[in-house]
Design a protein around this motif. Sequence first.
Motif, PDB file in Angstrom:
ATOM      1  N   GLN A  66       0.832  -1.201   0.000  1.00  0.00           N
ATOM      2  CA  GLN A  66       0.000   0.000   0.000  1.00  0.00           C
ATOM      3  C   GLN A  66       0.872   1.258   0.000  1.00  0.00           C
ATOM      4  O   GLN A  66       0.659   2.191  -0.758  1.00  0.00           O
ATOM      5  CB  GLN A  66      -0.922  -0.015   1.244  1.00  0.00           C
ATOM      6  N   GLN A  67       1.908   1.232   0.862  1.00  0.00           N
ATOM      7  CA  GLN A  67       2.805   2.388   0.962  1.00  0.00           C
ATOM      8  C   GLN A  67       3.617   2.541  -0.321  1.00  0.00           C
ATOM      9  O   GLN A  67       3.859   3.655  -0.795  1.00  0.00           O
ATOM     10  CB  GLN A  67       3.728   2.211   2.185  1.00  0.00           C
ATOM     11  N   ALA A  68       4.032   1.397  -0.907  1.00  0.00           N
ATOM     12  CA  ALA A  68       4.812   1.433  -2.158  1.00  0.00           C
ATOM     13  C   ALA A  68       3.985   2.079  -3.266  1.00  0.00           C
ATOM     14  O   ALA A  68       4.498   2.855  -4.074  1.00  0.00           O
ATOM     15  CB  ALA A  68       5.225   0.014  -2.557  1.00  0.00           C
ATOM     16  N   ARG A  69       2.678   1.764  -3.289  1.00  0.00           N
ATOM     17  CA  ARG A  69       1.789   2.379  -4.301  1.00  0.00           C
ATOM     18  C   ARG A  69       1.776   3.901  -4.133  1.00  0.00           C
ATOM     19  O   ARG A  69       1.839   4.635  -5.112  1.00  0.00           O
ATOM     20  CB  ARG A  69       0.363   1.839  -4.157  1.00  0.00           C
ATOM     21  N   ASN A  70       1.671   4.344  -2.867  1.00  0.00           N
ATOM     22  CA  ASN A  70       1.678   5.789  -2.599  1.00  0.00           C
ATOM     23  C   ASN A  70       2.975   6.437  -3.070  1.00  0.00           C
ATOM     24  O   ASN A  70       2.960   7.500  -3.681  1.00  0.00           O
ATOM     25  CB  ASN A  70       1.490   6.070  -1.097  1.00  0.00           C
ATOM     26  N   VAL A  71       4.096   5.762  -2.775  1.00  0.00           N
ATOM     27  CA  VAL A  71       5.402   6.309  -3.169  1.00  0.00           C
ATOM     28  C   VAL A  71       5.484   6.419  -4.687  1.00  0.00           C
ATOM     29  O   VAL A  71       5.894   7.440  -5.235  1.00  0.00           O
ATOM     30  CB  VAL A  71       6.554   5.424  -2.625  1.00  0.00           C
ATOM     31  N   LEU A  72       5.047   5.359  -5.392  1.00  0.00           N
ATOM     32  CA  LEU A  72       5.128   5.367  -6.861  1.00  0.00           C
ATOM     33  C   LEU A  72       4.236   6.456  -7.451  1.00  0.00           C
ATOM     34  O   LEU A  72       4.564   7.064  -8.467  1.00  0.00           O
ATOM     35  CB  LEU A  72       4.760   3.987  -7.432  1.00  0.00           C
ATOM     36  N   ARG A  73       3.092   6.686  -6.782  1.00  0.00           N
ATOM     37  CA  ARG A  73       2.192   7.755  -7.253  1.00  0.00           C
ATOM     38  C   ARG A  73       2.892   9.112  -7.119  1.00  0.00           C
ATOM     39  O   ARG A  73       2.845   9.943  -8.004  1.00  0.00           O
ATOM     40  CB  ARG A  73       0.898   7.710  -6.437  1.00  0.00           C
ATOM     41  N   GLU A  74       3.572   9.305  -5.984  1.00  0.00           N
ATOM     42  CA  GLU A  74       4.292  10.570  -5.763  1.00  0.00           C
ATOM     43  C   GLU A  74       5.444  10.719  -6.763  1.00  0.00           C
ATOM     44  O   GLU A  74       5.742  11.816  -7.222  1.00  0.00           O
ATOM     45  CB  GLU A  74       4.844  10.639  -4.323  1.00  0.00           C
ATOM     46  N   VAL A  75       6.102   9.594  -7.094  1.00  0.00           N
ATOM     47  CA  VAL A  75       7.204   9.633  -8.060  1.00  0.00           C
ATOM     48  C   VAL A  75       6.679  10.076  -9.429  1.00  0.00           C
ATOM     49  O   VAL A  75       7.318  10.851 -10.136  1.00  0.00           O
ATOM     50  CB  VAL A  75       7.902   8.250  -8.159  1.00  0.00           C
ATOM     51  N   THR A  76       5.463   9.582  -9.777  1.00  0.00           N
ATOM     52  CA  THR A  76       4.851   9.996 -11.045  1.00  0.00           C
ATOM     53  C   THR A  76       4.678  11.512 -11.068  1.00  0.00           C
ATOM     54  O   THR A  76       4.996  12.175 -12.053  1.00  0.00           O
ATOM     55  CB  THR A  76       3.465   9.318 -11.218  1.00  0.00           C
ATOM     56  N   ILE A  77       4.175  12.058  -9.959  1.00  0.00           N
ATOM     57  CA  ILE A  77       3.964  13.506  -9.878  1.00  0.00           C
ATOM     58  C   ILE A  77       5.307  14.239  -9.970  1.00  0.00           C
ATOM     59  O   ILE A  77       5.430  15.267 -10.624  1.00  0.00           O
ATOM     60  CB  ILE A  77       3.188  13.872  -8.584  1.00  0.00           C
ATOM     61  N   LEU A  78       6.330  13.651  -9.343  1.00  0.00           N
ATOM     62  CA  LEU A  78       7.669  14.242  -9.369  1.00  0.00           C
ATOM     63  C   LEU A  78       8.192  14.329 -10.807  1.00  0.00           C
ATOM     64  O   LEU A  78       8.712  15.366 -11.226  1.00  0.00           O
ATOM     65  CB  LEU A  78       8.601  13.374  -8.522  1.00  0.00           C
ATOM     66  N   THR A  79       8.028  13.222 -11.552  1.00  0.00           N
ATOM     67  CA  THR A  79       8.531  13.234 -12.941  1.00  0.00           C
ATOM     68  C   THR A  79       7.704  14.195 -13.792  1.00  0.00           C
ATOM     69  O   THR A  79       8.236  14.860 -14.677  1.00  0.00           O
ATOM     70  CB  THR A  79       8.517  11.823 -13.569  1.00  0.00           C
ATOM     71  N   GLU A  80       6.395  14.280 -13.519  1.00  0.00           N
ATOM     72  CA  GLU A  80       5.568  15.238 -14.264  1.00  0.00           C
ATOM     73  C   GLU A  80       6.039  16.662 -13.993  1.00  0.00           C
ATOM     74  O   GLU A  80       6.130  17.485 -14.892  1.00  0.00           O
ATOM     75  CB  GLU A  80       4.092  15.101 -13.854  1.00  0.00           C
ATOM     76  N   LEU A  81       6.339  16.959 -12.725  1.00  0.00           N
ATOM     77  CA  LEU A  81       6.823  18.297 -12.350  1.00  0.00           C
ATOM     78  C   LEU A  81       8.129  18.605 -13.061  1.00  0.00           C
ATOM     79  O   LEU A  81       8.331  19.692 -13.587  1.00  0.00           O
ATOM     80  CB  LEU A  81       7.055  18.369 -10.833  1.00  0.00           C
TER      81      LEU A  81
END
Length: 302
Positions: A66-81
Motif C-alpha cells: 500500500q505504501q509502495a503504491r503511494n510512493v510510486l504515485r508521488e514519483v509519477t507527480i515528481l517526474t511530471e513536475l
Amino acid sequence: MNIRDLEYLVALAEHRHFRKAAEACFVSQPTLSGQIRKLEDELGVSLLERTSRRVLFTDAGMRLVQQARNVLREVTILTELASEQGESMTGPLHIGLIPTVGPYLLPKIIPLLRDRFPELELFIHEGQTQQLVQQLEEGKLDCIILASVEETQHLKELPLYDEPMLLAVNEKHHLADCAEVALDVLQGETLLMLGDGHCLRDQAMGFCFKVGAREDQRFRATSLETLRNMVAAGSGITLLPQLSVPADKRDGVVYIPTTSPTPSRQITLDYRPGSPLRGRYEQLADAIREQMTDVMSDHHRH
C-alpha cells in the motif's frame, strides 16, 4: 531500496504470480525474486508467506505494498513536475476510455487531436470504470474519459459533453412509429441490459426502475453491439447512448428520443488531483468539448 524494487513489489501484488510480475516489469523471474528477497533482508521483515504455492503476502507485506503504491504515485507527480510539460502538448499521453464511450468517441476526436496537437503521442487503453480509476491512481494512465459516477468524484473532472440515451426497439415493435416517447411508456416493460461492471448498466437501470421497467434476467450483453444485435433480432428493447447510434440506421432497429425525463449521462475527462499536468488536460478537454458540441447538435438535427 530503490524505486525499481517498489515496482517489483507492486507488480507481484497485482499479478500474484512471479513469472507474470517479472514479465510486466520486463525482467527475468530470478531477478524479481532476488530483489524481493533483498528487500526483505534490508527491511528485516517477511513480505511473503513462503509456505504456500500461491503468492500470499504477510500483513506487513500488504501494508508495505500500500505504501509502495503511494510512493510510486508521488514519483509519477515528481517526474511530471520535472518534465515541465504542464502546458506543452508533446510526448506520450496514456488515455483510458470505457468501452461504451471509446469506439464511438475516438473516431470523432482522434483526427482533431492529431491535427491540433501533432507532437502528442496518444496511447489508448480500454477498461471498465473501476479498473481505469485504479490505473489512474497508480500512475499507469495520465487521464481517463468516462461517464461521471460516484467512483470518480474524488478525481478532478472536466466535463466534455452530455449524452442522451435513446430507446432502441425493433422496427416491428409497437413503439417503432413514435417520433418520441415519454420515459414512463416503459412502465411494465422488460429491457435488455449490459453485464455487471459497465457503469452504463447502472445508469440505464436507474432510469428504468424509476418508471417501473424491469431488466431481462435471462441475458446480459457484453457490449453495446451485442445489445443492438439482440434488438435487431427482435429479442427485446434497450436504451443506447446517442453516439453509438449508427449514421445509416439501416439495421432493423429504430432509435427513439425519450423525454420527461431524458435519460442521459455526463462524459468527463478525469485526472489525478494535484497533477502538475493540469494545463495539458484542460487543453485536451477544451478541444474535445468544442468538437463534441458540433457533433451532438448534428445528431440532434438528424
